[in-house]
Design an enzyme around this catalytic site. Sequence first.
Site, short mmCIF file in Angstrom:
data_model
loop_
_atom_site.label_atom_id
_atom_site.label_comp_id
_atom_site.label_asym_id
_atom_site.label_seq_id
_atom_site.Cartn_x
_atom_site.Cartn_y
_atom_site.Cartn_z
N ARG A 233 3.39 -4.56 -6.58
CA ARG A 233 2.39 -4.37 -7.64
C ARG A 233 3.11 -4.06 -8.95
NH1 ARG A 233 -2.82 -3.14 -4.98
NH2 ARG A 233 -2.59 -4.45 -3.14
N GLU A 235 2.41 -2.58 -11.52
CA GLU A 235 1.56 -1.61 -12.21
C GLU A 235 2.45 -0.62 -12.92
OE1 GLU A 235 -2.37 -0.59 -9.63
OE2 GLU A 235 -0.46 -0.48 -8.60
N ARG A 241 1.06 8.69 -6.87
CA ARG A 241 0.68 7.87 -5.71
C ARG A 241 0.84 6.36 -5.90
NH1 ARG A 241 -5.80 8.07 -4.98
NH2 ARG A 241 -6.44 7.56 -7.07
N HIS A 242 1.52 5.94 -6.97
CA HIS A 242 1.74 4.51 -7.17
C HIS A 242 3.21 4.15 -7.08
CE1 HIS A 242 -2.32 4.72 -8.95
NE2 HIS A 242 -2.40 3.48 -8.50
N GLU A 384 -7.67 7.64 -1.66
CA GLU A 384 -7.87 6.36 -0.98
C GLU A 384 -6.59 5.92 -0.27
OE1 GLU A 384 -8.63 2.96 -3.66
OE2 GLU A 384 -7.42 1.93 -2.15
N SER A 387 -8.47 0.01 1.48
CA SER A 387 -9.71 -0.62 1.04
C SER A 387 -9.89 -1.87 1.88
CB SER A 387 -9.67 -0.89 -0.46
OG SER A 387 -8.95 -2.04 -0.72
N ARG A 435 1.22 6.20 1.47
CA ARG A 435 0.12 7.13 1.16
C ARG A 435 -0.37 7.85 2.40
NH1 ARG A 435 -4.00 4.67 -3.32
NH2 ARG A 435 -2.40 4.15 -4.85
O1 4AD Z 1 -6.84 -1.36 -2.65
P1 4AD Z 1 -5.81 -2.44 -2.49
O2 4AD Z 1 -5.27 -3.06 -3.73
O3 4AD Z 1 -6.47 -3.53 -1.55
C1 4AD Z 1 -5.86 -4.68 -1.11
O4 4AD Z 1 -4.69 -4.96 -1.23
C2 4AD Z 1 -6.80 -5.54 -0.32
N1 4AD Z 1 -6.20 -6.87 -0.10
C3 4AD Z 1 -7.06 -4.89 0.99
C4 4AD Z 1 -8.01 -5.63 1.84
O5 4AD Z 1 -7.72 -5.99 2.96
N2 4AD Z 1 -9.19 -5.85 1.31
O6 4AD Z 1 -4.60 -1.87 -1.64
C5 4AD Z 1 -4.78 -1.39 -0.33
C6 4AD Z 1 -4.12 -0.03 -0.15
C7 4AD Z 1 -4.70 1.09 -1.02
O7 4AD Z 1 -5.79 1.70 -0.39
C8 4AD Z 1 -3.52 2.05 -1.08
O8 4AD Z 1 -3.44 2.84 0.09
C9 4AD Z 1 -2.35 1.11 -1.12
O9 4AD Z 1 -2.76 -0.11 -0.56
N3 4AD Z 1 -1.87 0.91 -2.48
C10 4AD Z 1 -0.74 1.45 -3.00
N4 4AD Z 1 0.19 2.26 -2.46
C11 4AD Z 1 1.25 2.61 -3.23
N5 4AD Z 1 1.44 2.18 -4.49
C12 4AD Z 1 0.53 1.35 -5.08
N6 4AD Z 1 0.73 0.92 -6.33
C13 4AD Z 1 -0.62 0.95 -4.32
N7 4AD Z 1 -1.67 0.15 -4.57
C14 4AD Z 1 -2.41 0.13 -3.45
#
Ligand code: 4AD
Length: 461
Positions: A233, A235, A241-242, A384, A387, A435
Amino acid sequence: RKFVSVNELSQPEYRDQVVWVRGRVHTSRAKGKQCFLVLRQQSSTVQCILAVNERVSKQMVKFSGNVSKESIIDVQAKVVTVPNKIESCTEQTIELCIEQLFVVSLAKPQLPLQIEDASRPENADDPEGLNIRVNQDTRLDNRILDLRTPANQAIFRLEAGVCRLFRDILTAKGFTEIHTPKIISAASEGGANVFTVSYFKESAYLAQSPQLYKQMAIAADFDKVYTVGAVFRAEDSNTHRHLTEFVGLDLEMAFKYHYHEVLHTIADTFTGIFKGLRDNYSREIEAVNQQFKAEPFKFLEPPLILEFAEGVKMLREAGIETGDEEDLSTPNEKLLGRLVKAKYDTDFYVLDKFPLAIRPFYTMPDPNNPIYSNSYDMFMRGEEIISGAQRIHDPDFLVERAKHHGIDITKIAAYIESFRFGCPPHAGGGIGMERVVMLYLGLDNIRKTSMFPRDPKRLTP
Ligand code: 4AD
């Protein structure tokens, strides 16, 4: 030479026997004709003594006192029993009387951080500031040493446990493990936070999730799949937590009647993981708690499931203004976690039926109320960790929703095409491994649960 490990030395068969042990010099101090040494193996330590006698020379004692901390040595030694030095403890403990000592690998004499300093309990009373605390950047810059602390040894063993439990539980439920490409031609979760890489004469992206490919595996008749792998990501979020690269535990499953079949499968998987950790990782949990105090993690069986609208109601009752279709901000997410904990006494719960407007294009709207969707998040200690949703499996409707989100459908043509040859209704979710471990252990920063974390400011070690 038969080597014995430090935690086996107290077994009766080794008493008064001469054994070989390989370990690290935790501490070493020569005093006159004796050298006192603590040998460490992962999180276990043993006291050793080297004294001048007919087999051990004075030079040998002096040399041993000078072997730098963290060096790896082999010792030939007799296992002896001595009274435990801890007051009011009548038990005996064992010590090694060293007869020979060889240096296998010498550590630099000046260490950038001391293992004892890096192992000190956080938040312990230290009014005079005598305890040297090691800050996070120093730890991460010197991660190889930092990882040797008992808490870190425990964190990463427990993390391996989370992945093993995830795999074992889903395998037992009939899932197949798959591997999806990490170099992809189009963003899977929307355009903004995707890393671009040069790919011969073209550009490609690093996968933001295995989303499109795990769904394509369902279209290819694999029925129930999961995958464990790196997720990227771009980001620029410098938060607790990122990460820019994390490990995703993803699953996808065809269902017969209702997407709750999948929701319950995921929730049960979490219950299984929590029970597995509680029952098989108590030593690791204890070792982490010694350094980072936290309340034990609580969960209900079966897990609590609330609707998004109920969560919004609880927040409003607590005086928060939040719209029906507004996503939960991080503070509101945490507050809701505290409200849920106070009311239901659980650190894990599911929030179902999120507003459609805040979910990705592939999310199935709720057929009974299209402002909502058949989608869910799960939370640990109010944050979270997953998702998920039912996905749209009708290709024409998928095109409509992708266009609505401003997505160039020519870029995801192969994904959309895969639903034109028949695809069962399906749902799934994506979990952030770091997480889960951070929140299970009540740690304050995701960098503590990533062995070599990547964030916008850190690309090494
Ligand atoms: O919520 P996210 O972006 O959802 C998906 O990737 C969907 N494709 C999932 C699906 O099957 N619908 O990311 C899923 C999870 C988040 O809940 C979080 O636990 C983790 O990935 N996550 C991160 N962990 C660490 N650093 C980050 N930048 C994260 N972004 C998401």
